[in-house]
Scaffold this motif. Structure first.
Motif: not given
Length: 519
Positions: A75-81
């Motif tokens: 979810m962190l990857a999705k938020a940052a992207a």
């Protein structure tokens, strides 16, 4: 790169955002926010990141650093992207293994041993990178870790720029992990004092080499705590002391990012950091690296035989002096003139066979480097004026900064930048008037008429800077009067570029010849 480290205090949410806006207005590149989700008096760091990205246009933003145990890496990857896409590439990812485990457990997170925390962080980096990687066959990545897994998840969305993963690392295993997999290292001065950086850097470098990576691929950033005072320790003295100490870290330890801890009470210190320290560090590092490269080249090359005097000295002089004065292209933007250029005196003609010392060559090179910095800043100033005129920068958007700013023209972004730029020009001219010009006058009295004229032009430029200031005051009260700001900046452009070219034309060769060792 220079930036700020801001506490997301929930009791003063407006001030948190204002400090980030002031970071951009002061010309710094990066705003970062600490992430301690278990701290009830803190705003959520990623909510603050999103808000600041929406309120700024050039600022890069990240957490410093993200608390991994409470934020699933997928979810962190999705938020940052997602934020990188929405902000057109202005997001980085500071990431930490976790600390304050009692607080993490209280929010339902895991308690991990030091070894488990490092393993989990390495797995998380793999998960994030897998979800940011677009493959030709659109293969779904699979990761089976002890703490995190991917089981057929489709990658995406994809960042619009290569987001840097910067690890907050201190122990040997964390430093080794940084060398193996990270894009950057983001320690804090309080946990990694300047005296420890060499040893910690070595661990990162060795791990990078062991993993087949170039150690230079790991960027080094440093969170700073300091105050401007009478001296007595690291970052406890004058701006000049700060410049010397931070330039030393850049040159000796490869630190390329300095992030200053700020809060509402230190907003003025942040301005001094931006206006006085950051430009000084850049110039000092550029000068030292340029000098080192020149010295290395000179040592490596055999000594050439003496060249006989040439009838056409211009090409030979350029080569001997080591830097080419910047020519005046003759273009003018304003119908006004601050002086009559036809009355400028010139120095004596260059003597055939003149000898130039390395110290003198460095003086001439440094003069052009400083002038190039002022030219680049002037271009940015003109761009800001156009943005305001075209409606891309609103005055009201930045007026909330007034309470934190003490400069005369501080009501909005353009005014802040103009004051910063004007101060840099003024300080540069003051240094010349008080140090360089008396030395040249004493070493070569035939240059006295040129020095007198340059000093006169400094005073004239000061008057043009005052006009820029006055036009900005008027624009805050009457936004439709942007033409007055444009006219003032056009005149500043004409006078400053003409003056800098004249000064280089007349002084680069004498500086190289006299060898006074000013820098």
């Amino acid at each position: 790169q220079f930036g700020t480290f801001i506490t997301p205090d929930a009791a003063e949410p407006d001030r948190v955002v204002e400090l980030a806006l002031l970071t951009e207005a002061a010309g710094l590149e990066l705003a970062t926010f600490q992430d301690h989700p278990y701290q009830s008096r803190f705003l959520d760091a990623w909510a603050v990141v999103a808000t600041v990205l929406a309120r700024t246009s050039t600022l890069r933003v990240t957490t410093n650093v993200t608390n991994l145990p409470l934020r699933p890496p997928a979810m962190l990857a999705k938020a940052a992207a997602s934020l990188d896409i929405l902000s057109e590439g202005r997001v980085e990812l500071g990431l930490g293994a976790g600390s304050f485990w009692a607080g993490i457990e209280a929010l339902g997170g895991p308690r991990r041993s030091p070894g488990e925390a490092v393993t989990a962080l390495e797995e998380a980096v793999a998960v994030i990178r897998a979800l940011w990687t677009q493959t030709a066959d659109r293969r779904t990545p699979r990761i089976e870790g002890q703490h995190y897994r991917l089981a057929g998840a489709k990658p995406g969305p994809f960042p619009v720029h290569p987001i840097g993963i910067w690890l907050g690392a201190y122990g040997p295993r964390m430093l080794a992990l940084t060398g193996r997999v990270a894009d950057g290292w983001l320690p804090s001065q309080g946990y990694a004092g300047p005296e420890r950086l060499a040893e910690m850097n070595q661990r990162i470098d060795e791990a990078a080499v062991g993993a087949g990576r170039d150690p230079a691929a790991v960027r080094r950033l440093y969170n700073l705590n300091g105050s401007f005072g009478a001296g007595g320790g690291f970052l406890q003295g004058s701006p000049d002391d700060w410049v010397e100490q931070l330039a030393g870290l850049a040159l000796e330890q490869g630190i390329s990012g300095f992030v200053l801890s700020v809060d509402a009470g230190t907003a003025r210190a942040m301005q001094r950091f931006a206006e006085e320290v950051a430009p000084g560090v850049v110039l000092a590092v550029e000068h030292e690296r340029g000098s080192s490269a020149a010295d290395a080249g000179q040592e490596a090359a055999p000594e050439p035989p003496p060249a006989p005097p040439q009838p056409d000295r211009e090409a030979v002089a350029t080569t001997d002096v080591g830097v080419t004065p910047t020519p005046d292209d003759g273009r003018r933007l304003s119908a006004e003139q601050a002086w009559d250029e036809s009355t400028r005196p010139t120095g004596p003609a260059q003597e055939p066979g003149a000898a130039y010392t390395e110290a003198g060559r460095r003086d001439g090179q440094a003069l052009v480097q400083v002038h190039d910095h002022l030219r680049a800043e002037l271009a940015t100033l003109r761009d800001l004026v156009e943005q305001v005129a075209e409606g891309n920068r609103e005055i009201g958007e930045a007026r909330s900064l007034i309470s934190t700013m003490t400069m005369r023209q501080n009501s909005w972004t353009l005014g802040t930048y103009c004051e910063t730029y004007c101060r840099i020009v003024t300080v540069h001219h003051t240094i010349e008037d008080q140090r360089m010009f008396p030395g040249i006058r004493a070493a070569d009295p035939t240059l006295a008429p040129v020095i007198d004229r340059l000093e006169e032009e400094h005073h004239a430029i000061a008057g043009v800077l005052e006009r820029v200031d006055a036009s900005l005051v008027g624009l805050v009260a009457a936004p439709e009067e942007v033409a007055e700001v444009r006219a003032a900046v056009d005149l500043l452009t004409d006078t400053l570029l003409s003056h800098l070219s004249y000064e280089e034309r007349e002084l680069v060769e004498p500086l190289a010849r006299l060898g006074m060792g000013l820098v």
